[in-house]
Design a protein around this motif. Structure first.
Motif, PDB file in Angstrom:
ATOM      1  N   LEU A  59     -29.880 -58.056 -25.795  1.00 39.03           N
ATOM      2  CA  LEU A  59     -31.142 -57.383 -26.078  1.00 39.03           C
ATOM      3  C   LEU A  59     -32.294 -58.354 -25.862  1.00 39.03           C
ATOM      4  CD1 LEU A  59     -29.114 -55.447 -27.524  1.00 39.03           C
ATOM      5  CD2 LEU A  59     -30.931 -55.024 -29.193  1.00 39.03           C
ATOM      6  N   PRO A  60     -33.252 -58.008 -24.976  1.00 41.38           N
ATOM      7  CA  PRO A  60     -34.446 -58.834 -24.792  1.00 41.38           C
ATOM      8  C   PRO A  60     -35.427 -58.616 -25.937  1.00 41.38           C
ATOM      9  CG  PRO A  60     -34.621 -56.867 -23.465  1.00 41.38           C
ATOM     10  CD  PRO A  60     -33.255 -56.829 -24.100  1.00 41.38           C
ATOM     11  N   GLY A  61     -36.465 -59.441 -25.955  1.00 37.60           N
ATOM     12  CA  GLY A  61     -37.514 -59.276 -26.948  1.00 37.60           C
ATOM     13  C   GLY A  61     -38.692 -58.500 -26.392  1.00 37.60           C
ATOM     14  N   GLY A  62     -39.863 -58.853 -26.905  1.00 39.74           N
ATOM     15  CA  GLY A  62     -41.050 -58.055 -26.670  1.00 39.74           C
ATOM     16  C   GLY A  62     -41.199 -57.174 -27.889  1.00 39.74           C
ATOM     17  N   ALA A  63     -42.281 -57.355 -28.647  1.00 35.33           N
ATOM     18  CA  ALA A  63     -42.402 -56.685 -29.938  1.00 35.33           C
ATOM     19  C   ALA A  63     -42.247 -55.165 -29.869  1.00 35.33           C
ATOM     20  CB  ALA A  63     -43.729 -57.060 -30.597  1.00 35.33           C
ATOM     21  N   PRO A  64     -42.914 -54.472 -28.939  1.00 32.52           N
ATOM     22  CA  PRO A  64     -42.745 -53.014 -28.894  1.00 32.52           C
ATOM     23  C   PRO A  64     -41.314 -52.601 -28.554  1.00 32.52           C
ATOM     24  CG  PRO A  64     -44.722 -53.685 -27.712  1.00 32.52           C
ATOM     25  CD  PRO A  64     -43.942 -54.928 -27.976  1.00 32.52           C
ATOM     26  N   GLY A  65     -40.702 -53.301 -27.615  1.00 30.96           N
ATOM     27  CA  GLY A  65     -39.326 -52.981 -27.256  1.00 30.96           C
ATOM     28  C   GLY A  65     -38.362 -53.241 -28.395  1.00 30.96           C
ATOM     29  N   ALA A  66     -38.555 -54.362 -29.089  1.00 31.46           N
ATOM     30  CA  ALA A  66     -37.690 -54.693 -30.217  1.00 31.46           C
ATOM     31  C   ALA A  66     -37.828 -53.657 -31.327  1.00 31.46           C
ATOM     32  CB  ALA A  66     -38.027 -56.084 -30.746  1.00 31.46           C
ATOM     33  N   LYS A  67     -39.042 -53.172 -31.548  1.00 31.55           N
ATOM     34  CA  LYS A  67     -39.252 -52.132 -32.563  1.00 31.55           C
ATOM     35  C   LYS A  67     -38.477 -50.873 -32.195  1.00 31.55           C
ATOM     36  CE  LYS A  67     -42.889 -49.544 -34.959  1.00 31.55           C
ATOM     37  NZ  LYS A  67     -44.359 -49.336 -35.072  1.00 31.55           N
ATOM     38  N   THR A  68     -38.484 -50.527 -30.919  1.00 30.70           N
ATOM     39  CA  THR A  68     -37.715 -49.367 -30.459  1.00 30.70           C
ATOM     40  C   THR A  68     -36.233 -49.567 -30.714  1.00 30.70           C
ATOM     41  OG1 THR A  68     -39.354 -48.812 -28.767  1.00 30.70           O
ATOM     42  CG2 THR A  68     -37.133 -47.957 -28.447  1.00 30.70           C
ATOM     43  N   PHE A  69     -35.723 -50.759 -30.404  1.00 32.62           N
ATOM     44  CA  PHE A  69     -34.310 -51.046 -30.669  1.00 32.62           C
ATOM     45  C   PHE A  69     -33.989 -50.873 -32.155  1.00 32.62           C
ATOM     46  CE2 PHE A  69     -34.431 -54.316 -26.961  1.00 32.62           C
ATOM     47  CZ  PHE A  69     -34.232 -53.302 -26.033  1.00 32.62           C
ATOM     48  N   CYS A  70     -34.851 -51.409 -33.002  1.00 33.22           N
ATOM     49  CA  CYS A  70     -34.617 -51.360 -34.448  1.00 33.22           C
ATOM     50  C   CYS A  70     -34.623 -49.934 -34.983  1.00 33.22           C
ATOM     51  CB  CYS A  70     -35.680 -52.179 -35.187  1.00 33.22           C
ATOM     52  SG  CYS A  70     -35.546 -53.960 -34.955  1.00 33.22           S
ATOM     53  N   GLN A  71     -35.330 -49.048 -34.305  1.00 32.92           N
ATOM     54  CA  GLN A  71     -35.446 -47.665 -34.757  1.00 32.92           C
ATOM     55  C   GLN A  71     -34.453 -46.730 -34.076  1.00 32.92           C
ATOM     56  OE1 GLN A  71     -39.604 -46.879 -34.001  1.00 32.92           O
ATOM     57  NE2 GLN A  71     -40.265 -47.803 -35.936  1.00 32.92           N
ATOM     58  N   SER A  72     -33.581 -47.290 -33.247  1.00 31.88           N
ATOM     59  CA  SER A  72     -32.601 -46.479 -32.526  1.00 31.88           C
ATOM     60  C   SER A  72     -31.225 -46.586 -33.200  1.00 31.88           C
ATOM     61  CB  SER A  72     -32.490 -46.935 -31.072  1.00 31.88           C
ATOM     62  OG  SER A  72     -31.355 -46.353 -30.453  1.00 31.88           O
ATOM     63  N   ASP A  73     -30.761 -45.492 -33.754  1.00 32.16           N
ATOM     64  CA  ASP A  73     -29.429 -45.491 -34.370  1.00 32.16           C
ATOM     65  C   ASP A  73     -28.357 -45.824 -33.345  1.00 32.16           C
ATOM     66  OD1 ASP A  73     -30.488 -44.811 -36.831  1.00 32.16           O
ATOM     67  OD2 ASP A  73     -30.141 -42.658 -36.576  1.00 32.16           O
ATOM     68  N   ASP A  74     -28.562 -45.384 -32.090  1.00 29.01           N
ATOM     69  CA  ASP A  74     -27.566 -45.658 -31.043  1.00 29.01           C
ATOM     70  C   ASP A  74     -27.473 -47.148 -30.748  1.00 29.01           C
ATOM     71  OD1 ASP A  74     -26.824 -42.945 -30.558  1.00 29.01           O
ATOM     72  OD2 ASP A  74     -28.678 -42.669 -29.430  1.00 29.01           O
ATOM     73  N   VAL A  75     -28.615 -47.826 -30.708  1.00 26.60           N
ATOM     74  CA  VAL A  75     -28.612 -49.265 -30.457  1.00 26.60           C
ATOM     75  C   VAL A  75     -27.959 -50.015 -31.609  1.00 26.60           C
ATOM     76  CG1 VAL A  75     -30.075 -51.313 -30.198  1.00 26.60           C
ATOM     77  CG2 VAL A  75     -30.603 -49.224 -28.920  1.00 26.60           C
ATOM     78  N   LEU A  76     -28.330 -49.674 -32.830  1.00 31.64           N
ATOM     79  CA  LEU A  76     -27.768 -50.366 -33.993  1.00 31.64           C
ATOM     80  C   LEU A  76     -26.266 -50.134 -34.088  1.00 31.64           C
ATOM     81  CD1 LEU A  76     -30.563 -49.680 -36.645  1.00 31.64           C
ATOM     82  CD2 LEU A  76     -30.379 -51.534 -34.967  1.00 31.64           C
ATOM     83  N   ARG A  77     -25.838 -48.933 -33.720  1.00 30.10           N
ATOM     84  CA  ARG A  77     -24.401 -48.645 -33.713  1.00 30.10           C
ATOM     85  C   ARG A  77     -23.682 -49.498 -32.668  1.00 30.10           C
ATOM     86  NH1 ARG A  77     -22.076 -45.853 -30.145  1.00 30.10           N
ATOM     87  NH2 ARG A  77     -23.986 -44.759 -29.533  1.00 30.10           N
ATOM     88  N   LEU A  78     -24.283 -49.631 -31.485  1.00 31.51           N
ATOM     89  CA  LEU A  78     -23.682 -50.457 -30.433  1.00 31.51           C
ATOM     90  C   LEU A  78     -23.526 -51.905 -30.890  1.00 31.51           C
ATOM     91  CD1 LEU A  78     -25.169 -49.592 -26.910  1.00 31.51           C
ATOM     92  CD2 LEU A  78     -22.767 -49.578 -27.597  1.00 31.51           C
ATOM     93  N   ILE A  79     -24.560 -52.443 -31.516  1.00 29.98           N
ATOM     94  CA  ILE A  79     -24.487 -53.823 -32.004  1.00 29.98           C
ATOM     95  C   ILE A  79     -23.333 -53.973 -32.979  1.00 29.98           C
ATOM     96  CG2 ILE A  79     -25.682 -55.611 -33.337  1.00 29.98           C
ATOM     97  CD1 ILE A  79     -28.335 -54.385 -32.291  1.00 29.98           C
ATOM     98  N   ARG A  80     -23.221 -53.042 -33.910  1.00 33.94           N
ATOM     99  CA  ARG A  80     -22.137 -53.109 -34.890  1.00 33.94           C
ATOM    100  C   ARG A  80     -20.775 -52.984 -34.234  1.00 33.94           C
ATOM    101  NH1 ARG A  80     -26.066 -50.131 -38.155  1.00 33.94           N
ATOM    102  NH2 ARG A  80     -25.193 -48.136 -37.452  1.00 33.94           N
ATOM    103  N   GLU A  81     -20.661 -52.089 -33.259  1.00 29.93           N
ATOM    104  CA  GLU A  81     -19.381 -51.910 -32.555  1.00 29.93           C
ATOM    105  C   GLU A  81     -18.964 -53.186 -31.838  1.00 29.93           C
ATOM    106  OE1 GLU A  81     -19.549 -48.576 -29.951  1.00 29.93           O
ATOM    107  OE2 GLU A  81     -19.586 -47.095 -31.570  1.00 29.93           O
ATOM    108  N   PHE A  82     -19.895 -53.796 -31.132  1.00 37.30           N
ATOM    109  CA  PHE A  82     -19.572 -55.023 -30.405  1.00 37.30           C
ATOM    110  C   PHE A  82     -19.125 -56.118 -31.378  1.00 37.30           C
ATOM    111  CE2 PHE A  82     -21.065 -53.055 -26.691  1.00 37.30           C
ATOM    112  CZ  PHE A  82     -20.864 -53.881 -25.599  1.00 37.30           C
ATOM    113  N   ARG A  83     -19.833 -56.270 -32.472  1.00 42.24           N
ATOM    114  CA  ARG A  83     -19.489 -57.322 -33.429  1.00 42.24           C
ATOM    115  C   ARG A  83     -18.132 -57.053 -34.074  1.00 42.24           C
ATOM    116  NH1 ARG A  83     -23.878 -59.049 -37.560  1.00 42.24           N
ATOM    117  NH2 ARG A  83     -22.699 -61.000 -37.437  1.00 42.24           N
ATOM    118  N   ASN A  84     -17.885 -55.823 -34.455  1.00 43.86           N
ATOM    119  CA  ASN A  84     -16.614 -55.506 -35.108  1.00 43.86           C
ATOM    120  C   ASN A  84     -15.425 -55.590 -34.162  1.00 43.86           C
ATOM    121  OD1 ASN A  84     -17.389 -55.186 -37.780  1.00 43.86           O
ATOM    122  ND2 ASN A  84     -17.902 -53.020 -37.534  1.00 43.86           N
ATOM    123  N   GLU A  85     -15.682 -55.446 -32.860  1.00 44.32           N
ATOM    124  CA  GLU A  85     -14.611 -55.569 -31.867  1.00 44.32           C
ATOM    125  C   GLU A  85     -14.430 -57.007 -31.399  1.00 44.32           C
ATOM    126  OE1 GLU A  85     -15.480 -52.780 -28.777  1.00 44.32           O
ATOM    127  OE2 GLU A  85     -15.390 -51.051 -30.139  1.00 44.32           O
TER     128      GLU A  85
END
Length: 208
Positions: A80-106
């Motif tokens: 995941l790249p940065g950039g404040a507006p883009g990062a805010k979008t990532f933080c507000q996306s359930d799909d993105v947060l789920r992907l992060i958790r899936e990758f870490r748990n796997e």
């Protein structure tokens, strides 16, 4: 490396993402022999992301919801790249947060640069998060979001450290560290020899 053994990376992008922090890992990992794919997150235009410095980038998949399961399953690292507006979008996306958790748990690698680290922090905040996905680790980020990360209880590395690796979590500080960030991901997944192999032709100083 046999095709079946080819390493694979998935990079996300949103409107307001830092183009340097997206393009540099995409380029460097491709040079290292990775299969690299990208996906948009809540893009206003279906075709491209409008990045922080007005560069338009067309992701391989226009939406994170359109990534084929085989691509996600094959990916060895999520970036995941940065950039404040883009990062805010990532933080507000359930799909993105789920992907992060899936990758870490796997047991896969995850990598965040600049304000992108806030999405890692956000991914641990749900009450039902378990396993590796719930583990807070040692990280870095752009200075502008440091306090937010510290307040959330994460260990923040010394600001002299441009890239931080804690287990399978890689974090970095900003646009100026994008090359080192990308090379560190290459080394973490493909080894020091592969990093050295691509560093020379790019005329890239290892002391950067």
């Amino acid at each position: 490396m046999a095709a079946s053994d080819q390493l694979s990376a998935l990079i996300l992008i949103a409107d307001g993402s830092e183009e340097i922090e997206f393009v540099t890992p995409y380029d460097v990992l491709t040079r290292a022999g990775f299969s690299v794919k990208s996906a948009g997150v809540k893009l206003k235009n279906e075709l491209y992301a409008q990045c922080s410095r007005h560069v338009k980038i067309i992701p391989d998949f226009p939406s994170v919801n359109e990534i084929p399961d085989r691509i996600v399953d094959a990916a060895n690292v999520l970036i995941l790249p940065g950039g404040a507006p883009g990062a805010k979008t990532f933080c507000q996306s359930d799909d993105v947060l789920r992907l992060i958790r899936e990758f870490r748990n796997e047991g896969k690698h995850v990598a965040f640069i600049c304000a992108g680290t806030t999405a890692l922090v956000a991914s641990t905040k749900a009450s039902n998060v378990e396993g590796q996905a719930s583990r807070k680790c040692r990280v870095t980020s752009h200075p502008s979001v440091k306090q937010e990360i510290v307040d959330a209880g994460w260990e923040y590395a010394d600001e002299k450290e441009r890239v931080v690796v804690d287990g399978k979590v890689v974090t970095s500080r900003g646009p100026g560290t994008a090359m080192l960030f990308a090379l560190t991901i290459v080394e973490a997944l493909a080894g020091k020899d592969k990093r050295a192999e691509i560093t020379g032709p790019m005329i890239c100083a290892e002391t950067m």
